[in-house]
Design a protein around this motif. Structure first.
Motif, PDB file in Angstrom:
ATOM      1  N   PRO A  12     104.804  24.385 -51.446  1.00  0.00           N
ATOM      2  CA  PRO A  12     103.724  23.422 -51.217  1.00  0.00           C
ATOM      3  C   PRO A  12     104.301  22.066 -50.837  1.00  0.00           C
ATOM      4  O   PRO A  12     105.293  21.615 -51.411  1.00  0.00           O
ATOM      5  CB  PRO A  12     103.013  23.348 -52.578  1.00  0.00           C
ATOM      6  CG  PRO A  12     103.513  24.505 -53.363  1.00  0.00           C
ATOM      7  CD  PRO A  12     104.875  24.827 -52.851  1.00  0.00           C
ATOM      8  N   PHE A  63      98.589  25.922 -52.839  1.00  0.00           N
ATOM      9  CA  PHE A  63      98.445  24.484 -53.106  1.00  0.00           C
ATOM     10  C   PHE A  63      97.690  24.247 -54.405  1.00  0.00           C
ATOM     11  O   PHE A  63      98.111  23.456 -55.249  1.00  0.00           O
ATOM     12  CB  PHE A  63      97.667  23.796 -51.975  1.00  0.00           C
ATOM     13  CG  PHE A  63      98.277  23.890 -50.613  1.00  0.00           C
ATOM     14  CD1 PHE A  63      99.649  23.962 -50.435  1.00  0.00           C
ATOM     15  CD2 PHE A  63      97.467  23.905 -49.484  1.00  0.00           C
ATOM     16  CE1 PHE A  63     100.212  24.048 -49.174  1.00  0.00           C
ATOM     17  CE2 PHE A  63      98.007  23.983 -48.212  1.00  0.00           C
ATOM     18  CZ  PHE A  63      99.375  24.061 -48.064  1.00  0.00           C
ATOM     19  N   ALA A  71      99.934  15.068 -50.985  1.00  0.00           N
ATOM     20  CA  ALA A  71      99.960  16.032 -52.092  1.00  0.00           C
ATOM     21  C   ALA A  71     101.223  15.854 -52.929  1.00  0.00           C
ATOM     22  O   ALA A  71     101.176  15.892 -54.169  1.00  0.00           O
ATOM     23  CB  ALA A  71      99.868  17.455 -51.554  1.00  0.00           C
ATOM     24  N   CYS A 122      97.572  18.589 -47.623  1.00  0.00           N
ATOM     25  CA  CYS A 122      98.490  19.554 -48.231  1.00  0.00           C
ATOM     26  C   CYS A 122      99.066  20.393 -47.089  1.00  0.00           C
ATOM     27  O   CYS A 122      98.307  20.912 -46.263  1.00  0.00           O
ATOM     28  CB  CYS A 122      97.767  20.472 -49.206  1.00  0.00           C
ATOM     29  SG  CYS A 122      97.051  19.649 -50.632  1.00  0.00           S
ATOM     30  N   HIS A 151      99.688  25.024 -57.532  1.00  0.00           N
ATOM     31  CA  HIS A 151     100.774  24.051 -57.712  1.00  0.00           C
ATOM     32  C   HIS A 151     100.237  22.710 -58.225  1.00  0.00           C
ATOM     33  O   HIS A 151     100.790  22.120 -59.171  1.00  0.00           O
ATOM     34  CB  HIS A 151     101.473  23.863 -56.359  1.00  0.00           C
ATOM     35  CG  HIS A 151     102.487  22.765 -56.305  1.00  0.00           C
ATOM     36  ND1 HIS A 151     103.626  22.745 -57.075  1.00  0.00           N
ATOM     37  CD2 HIS A 151     102.542  21.635 -55.543  1.00  0.00           C
ATOM     38  CE1 HIS A 151     104.334  21.668 -56.803  1.00  0.00           C
ATOM     39  NE2 HIS A 151     103.690  20.973 -55.877  1.00  0.00           N
ATOM     40  N   LEU A 210      91.046  21.826 -49.238  1.00  0.00           N
ATOM     41  CA  LEU A 210      91.887  22.984 -49.546  1.00  0.00           C
ATOM     42  C   LEU A 210      91.275  24.249 -48.964  1.00  0.00           C
ATOM     43  O   LEU A 210      90.155  24.635 -49.316  1.00  0.00           O
ATOM     44  CB  LEU A 210      92.058  23.127 -51.057  1.00  0.00           C
ATOM     45  CG  LEU A 210      92.791  21.984 -51.762  1.00  0.00           C
ATOM     46  CD1 LEU A 210      92.812  22.219 -53.260  1.00  0.00           C
ATOM     47  CD2 LEU A 210      94.199  21.831 -51.217  1.00  0.00           C
ATOM     48  N   SER A 245      94.931  26.460 -43.517  1.00  0.00           N
ATOM     49  CA  SER A 245      95.872  25.434 -43.965  1.00  0.00           C
ATOM     50  C   SER A 245      96.827  25.036 -42.847  1.00  0.00           C
ATOM     51  O   SER A 245      97.060  25.793 -41.899  1.00  0.00           O
ATOM     52  CB  SER A 245      96.677  25.944 -45.155  1.00  0.00           C
ATOM     53  OG  SER A 245      95.863  26.250 -46.253  1.00  0.00           O
TER      54      SER A 245
END
Length: 320
Positions: free
Chosen positions: A33, A66, A38, A12, A69, A57, A87
């Motif tokens: 995102p 993320f 993903a 992601c 979403h 995550l 991230s």
């Protein structure tokens, strides 16, 4: 809804798009995102396929974005890892044609830290297809664990790979060194024309298909933007024209195409093994459907794939 699940493994990424700011000495960013795997999982779920994402995550602000979403789109996060690392961030600048140029902030981020233990606990008994690609296959230290996971999954599931080469983060020769092994594992190889040039410089699409079939993959699909799609099943080839679209940007179009392809094949019971019963007509129908999904993604900003109802509306409009 398809009877069996598609499991997607990979990253992601927070896509930060540059926008005009109030003064000349500021830069505004609009964050959405993203990340190829993903995006594919989201598109599958919105089309009505039971889709599960194996992702790491982060608990940071982007990781929370993320998760919200993915869950809102109906993606199963049962085996998502709650990661301590930050991230991955990609800053994207769009040109006049809607093509994105990226800079990545990906050092020691959550997406690449897969361990064999994290993947060993995943139950694939209800999975018809495992799809992966992009950076999870080549970024260390997790890439080896991902390859081993695919090898373990291959006897019971169709394996789909999208190389999605990112030369700013990983040198193309790293992908080239692993590609024959991936083709040995995979049943479906979906890639873009840009990927093809980076993986086999100077080769024609037909020659590339021959090389990858010889390495073991049965179905090769090359997306070529406005020039449509080349598909090759065991060396039998055909072209599918592109679906006209009012392009806002092309972010996520390839990922949405992959989702449309796998969704269509899965809905017809053609996933779950070595594609033994797959015919050229089946591939052509799936590519036409996937092209509609990609066209709708191009018509909105960012990686925001359509829902099944939107695809149905497009089909109705084409028939009118």
């Amino acid at each position: 809804m398809t009877s069996r699940q598609i499991t997607v493994l990979g990253e992601c990424v927070a896509d930060a798009f540059t926008e005009s700011a109030p003064t000349a000495h500021e830069l505004a960013l609009r964050v959405q995102p993203g990340g190829g795997p993903a995006n594919t999982a989201v598109a599958l779920a919105r089309l009505g396929t039971s889709a599960r994402l194996l992702a790491r995550l982060s608990g940071d602000v982007f990781g929370r974005l993320f998760r919200g979403h993915l869950e809102a789109s109906g993606v199963d996060l049962t085996y998502a890892v709650e990661a301590d690392e930050p991230s991955t961030l990609a800053v994207a600048e769009l040109d006049a044609q809607g093509q994105a140029a990226y800079s990545f902030h990906a050092q020691n981020t959550a997406d690449w830290q897969w361990t064999p233990g994290e993947l060993a606990r995943v139950d694939l008994s209800g999975t018809a297809c495992v799809h992966t690609g992009s950076l999870a296959l080549v970024r260390q230290p997790g890439a080896a664990a991902v390859e081993d996971f695919l090898a373990a999954a291959a006897p019971g599931a169709t394996i789909s790979i999208d190389p999605n080469v990112r030369p700013l983060l990983v040198r193309p020769e790293v992908y080239r060194a692993r590609l024959a092994h991936w083709c040995h594992l995979a049943d479906v190889l979906r890639l873009s024309e840009d990927d093809l040039e980076l993986l086999l410089p100077g080769s024609s699409p037909d020659k590339a298909c021959d090389v990858w079939h010889a390495a073991g993959v049965r179905l090769v699909v090359v997306t070529r933007g406005a020039d449509g799609v080349l598909a090759s099943l065991d060396g039998e080839r055909f072209l599918v024209p592109a679906v006209p679209a009012d392009v806002v940007d092309t972010v996520g179009a390839g990922d949405s195409f992959t989702a449309g392809l796998l969704h269509h094949l899965g809905a017809r019971g053609l996933l779950g093994g070595r594609l033994t019963h797959l015919r050229l007509d089946d591939v052509a129908d799936a590519c036409r459907f996937a092209s509609r999904v990609a066209a709708l993604t191009c018509s909105v900003p960012g990686a925001n794939p359509p829902w099944q109802s939107q695809v149905e509306q497009l089909v109705t409009a084409e028939r009118a």
